[in-house]
Scaffold this motif. Sequence first.
Motif, PDB file in Angstrom:
ATOM      1  N   ALA A 107       0.844  -1.200   0.000  1.00  0.00           N
ATOM      2  CA  ALA A 107       0.000   0.000   0.000  1.00  0.00           C
ATOM      3  C   ALA A 107       0.870   1.238   0.000  1.00  0.00           C
ATOM      4  N   ILE A 108       0.326   2.310  -0.588  1.00  0.00           N
ATOM      5  CA  ILE A 108       1.078   3.564  -0.673  1.00  0.00           C
ATOM      6  C   ILE A 108       0.119   4.727  -0.475  1.00  0.00           C
ATOM      7  N   MET A 109       0.598   5.755   0.199  1.00  0.00           N
ATOM      8  CA  MET A 109      -0.219   6.937   0.440  1.00  0.00           C
ATOM      9  C   MET A 109       0.575   8.175   0.049  1.00  0.00           C
ATOM     10  N   PHE A 110       0.065   8.941  -0.899  1.00  0.00           N
ATOM     11  CA  PHE A 110       0.743  10.142  -1.356  1.00  0.00           C
ATOM     12  C   PHE A 110       0.317  11.347  -0.507  1.00  0.00           C
ATOM     13  N   ARG A 111       1.134  12.378  -0.531  1.00  0.00           N
ATOM     14  CA  ARG A 111       0.892  13.580   0.271  1.00  0.00           C
ATOM     15  C   ARG A 111       0.675  13.214   1.740  1.00  0.00           C
ATOM     16  N   ALA A 112       1.477  12.290   2.221  1.00  0.00           N
ATOM     17  CA  ALA A 112       1.360  11.828   3.606  1.00  0.00           C
ATOM     18  C   ALA A 112       2.032  12.813   4.557  1.00  0.00           C
ATOM     19  N   ASP A 113       1.597  12.781   5.799  1.00  0.00           N
ATOM     20  CA  ASP A 113       2.167  13.614   6.853  1.00  0.00           C
ATOM     21  C   ASP A 113       3.164  12.755   7.635  1.00  0.00           C
ATOM     22  N   SER A 114       4.410  13.173   7.654  1.00  0.00           N
ATOM     23  CA  SER A 114       5.441  12.383   8.335  1.00  0.00           C
ATOM     24  C   SER A 114       5.180  12.269   9.835  1.00  0.00           C
ATOM     25  N   MET A 115       4.321  13.144  10.365  1.00  0.00           N
ATOM     26  CA  MET A 115       3.988  13.089  11.792  1.00  0.00           C
ATOM     27  C   MET A 115       2.839  12.110  12.062  1.00  0.00           C
ATOM     28  N   ASN A 116       2.257  11.594  10.993  1.00  0.00           N
ATOM     29  CA  ASN A 116       1.088  10.731  11.153  1.00  0.00           C
ATOM     30  C   ASN A 116       1.324   9.396  10.440  1.00  0.00           C
ATOM     31  N   VAL A 117       2.240   8.624  10.958  1.00  0.00           N
ATOM     32  CA  VAL A 117       2.592   7.327  10.381  1.00  0.00           C
ATOM     33  C   VAL A 117       2.113   6.232  11.333  1.00  0.00           C
ATOM     34  N   PRO A 118       1.349   5.241  10.829  1.00  0.00           N
ATOM     35  CA  PRO A 118       0.887   4.181  11.733  1.00  0.00           C
ATOM     36  C   PRO A 118       2.054   3.382  12.310  1.00  0.00           C
ATOM     37  N   LYS A 119       1.869   2.915  13.526  1.00  0.00           N
ATOM     38  CA  LYS A 119       2.924   2.140  14.178  1.00  0.00           C
ATOM     39  C   LYS A 119       2.900   0.703  13.665  1.00  0.00           C
ATOM     40  N   ARG A 120       4.070   0.112  13.686  1.00  0.00           N
ATOM     41  CA  ARG A 120       4.178  -1.290  13.288  1.00  0.00           C
ATOM     42  C   ARG A 120       3.357  -2.161  14.246  1.00  0.00           C
ATOM     43  N   GLU A 121       2.654  -3.126  13.682  1.00  0.00           N
ATOM     44  CA  GLU A 121       1.776  -4.067  14.402  1.00  0.00           C
ATOM     45  C   GLU A 121       0.461  -3.416  14.868  1.00  0.00           C
ATOM     46  N   GLN A 122       0.273  -2.159  14.508  1.00  0.00           N
ATOM     47  CA  GLN A 122      -0.988  -1.489  14.822  1.00  0.00           C
ATOM     48  C   GLN A 122      -2.075  -1.970  13.852  1.00  0.00           C
ATOM     49  N   ASN A 123      -3.316  -2.078  14.323  1.00  0.00           N
ATOM     50  CA  ASN A 123      -4.440  -2.383  13.450  1.00  0.00           C
ATOM     51  C   ASN A 123      -5.064  -1.081  12.958  1.00  0.00           C
ATOM     52  N   ILE A 124      -5.293  -0.984  11.657  1.00  0.00           N
ATOM     53  CA  ILE A 124      -5.859   0.249  11.089  1.00  0.00           C
ATOM     54  C   ILE A 124      -6.984  -0.089  10.109  1.00  0.00           C
ATOM     55  N   SER A 125      -7.815   0.919   9.842  1.00  0.00           N
ATOM     56  CA  SER A 125      -8.798   0.875   8.760  1.00  0.00           C
ATOM     57  C   SER A 125      -8.328   1.846   7.690  1.00  0.00           C
ATOM     58  N   ILE A 126      -8.610   1.519   6.432  1.00  0.00           N
ATOM     59  CA  ILE A 126      -8.146   2.382   5.346  1.00  0.00           C
ATOM     60  C   ILE A 126      -9.264   2.649   4.336  1.00  0.00           C
ATOM     61  N   VAL A 127      -9.156   3.802   3.679  1.00  0.00           N
ATOM     62  CA  VAL A 127      -9.924   4.117   2.485  1.00  0.00           C
ATOM     63  C   VAL A 127      -8.934   4.027   1.335  1.00  0.00           C
ATOM     64  N   TYR A 128      -9.324   3.334   0.259  1.00  0.00           N
ATOM     65  CA  TYR A 128      -8.313   3.041  -0.763  1.00  0.00           C
ATOM     66  C   TYR A 128      -8.916   2.905  -2.161  1.00  0.00           C
TER      67      TYR A 128
END
Length: 568
Positions: free
Chosen positions: A526-547
């Motif tokens: 997965a890749i996210m453009f125009r990302a905020d370097s201050m808002n990076v998910p942590k490793r092993e974290q569970n997330i929901s995505i829009v894609y």
Amino acid sequence: MSKWMVYAKKADFKAIAARYGIDQVIARIIRNRDVCTNEEIDMYLGGDISSMHDAHLLKDADKAADIIIDKINHRKHIRIVGDYDIDGVCSVTILLKGLKKAGADVDYTVPDRIADGYGINENIINHAIEDGIDTIVTCDNGIAAIPQINYAKDNNMTVIVTDHHDIPFKEENGEKVFLESDADAIVNPKQKECKYPFKMLCGATVAYKLIEIIYERLNLNPEDLNEYRQLAAIATIGDVVDLEDENRVLVKFGLSTLKNTKNTGIRALVDACQIDIASLSSYHIGFVIGPCLNAGGRLETARHAVSLLLEENPGEARAKAEKLRSLNEERKDMTEKEAAKAIDMVENTELINDNVLVVYLPECHESVAGIIAGRVKEYFYRPTFVITDAAEGAKGSGRSIEGYNMFEEITRCGYLLNKFGGHPMAAGISLDKENIDEFRWQLNHNQKLTKEQLTPVTWIDVPMPLGYAGFPLIEQLKLLEPFGKGNEKPVFADKNLRVRQASIIGKNRNVLKMVLEDANAYSYDAIMFRADSMNVPKREQNISIVYYPSINEFNGKKTIQFVVTEWK
């Protein structure tokens, strides 16, 4: 952060999928675009130029054609009055080329953004009188120029209006009373009495419809119409009208035929922007070609763009295209600086408390006010006006959000404005500087926006596990193109994805690259453009995505890559 909502529109998706040989996911997306009946789906999936509506249904279109043909037969001098944006430029080119092929004695003018402002005015009319012009044909303007057109009529001129903007009105006892000029013919699908079945045409398509009738009447070569359709398609994308109904058909036609266009200027501009014309997309027109065609009217004169689209000499076309590309680079630099200033002003003044933003940037070039208003609107998700100093008083451009009809709201403040026009999502105004604060106060006093309306919503078409997005489905998604306003790119979502890897990459450190794992332990890039370097998910974290699922090709190998637009 936006609120995520899932469409819940009902239909027999299984039956639609079986009838059209498509995946049920595709059927669901089509229904989400309010394409419901078999006839609508047929047009959406398989519509072509023959599916477009009958031009004769446009109110006054036949009347306007009759007048113009009579003027041609009597060798009367016709002048086209356009606008300085991409829609106006394409409209002028369609009318000028079409009328010349019909044998008309015709020329054109476009208003100067700073000296004249939007649309036809008394100065333009006086020049026409001096030049012995018999007939004025407006395009992409004129519907709101009631006193100006009446002035032309008082000077014995014939006036034909072709336009697509909202019909001006005044309120009397809480009722809308629509206003109309004394023009000899008014061609605009938004007129109440107009029987045309689709109201959301751009100005260039309205102009094209008129030329189509004239070609039919005079038995002219219908092959010429392809170039005019291509110009109307460019304007449809560039003017951001809804890509629904025949607008979508027209854009599909334009994108499929522009690679073979006979328009030397378009070819030169595509080359100047280093685009492969064979792979020209709505993105290229909306974000690369379109801004170049707009740049002339923003910083110098729209005649640069019209001249390019009329140019037949390849060498001259190259020079003109490079000029527009260079002007657009200058415009981009200007926009970045002023947009940053506007955002800072809102964040650090009492404006932050307003639901309708009115930002006064006196030194900003008025030509980029609309772009900056759009940037500020996106940043704060509030209706926004950006006002700048002008030669006389001040001028402004507005951009709106869903649920706030900008044209109606400024109409209620019309007594504070010298001139205004627009539609629900955008508007242009001119006013005296001393009225800016009162204008801001009135807009905020009158507004009834709720907290819910001021929260951006991400509408999800289909909550879909990443594992369902295989190559066959991604290929079928192409059936839904072209994407744009009214036919947005599909939005998918998945939840409970484990982050296995996440890192910021790229020259500007604004791309988030991830490896995600589902409950079945399958991994996905997965890749996210125009990302905020201050808002990076942590490793092993569970997330929901829009894609959105895409195909990435590298060294001849194709892999599926999921483009993430939001994560929580």
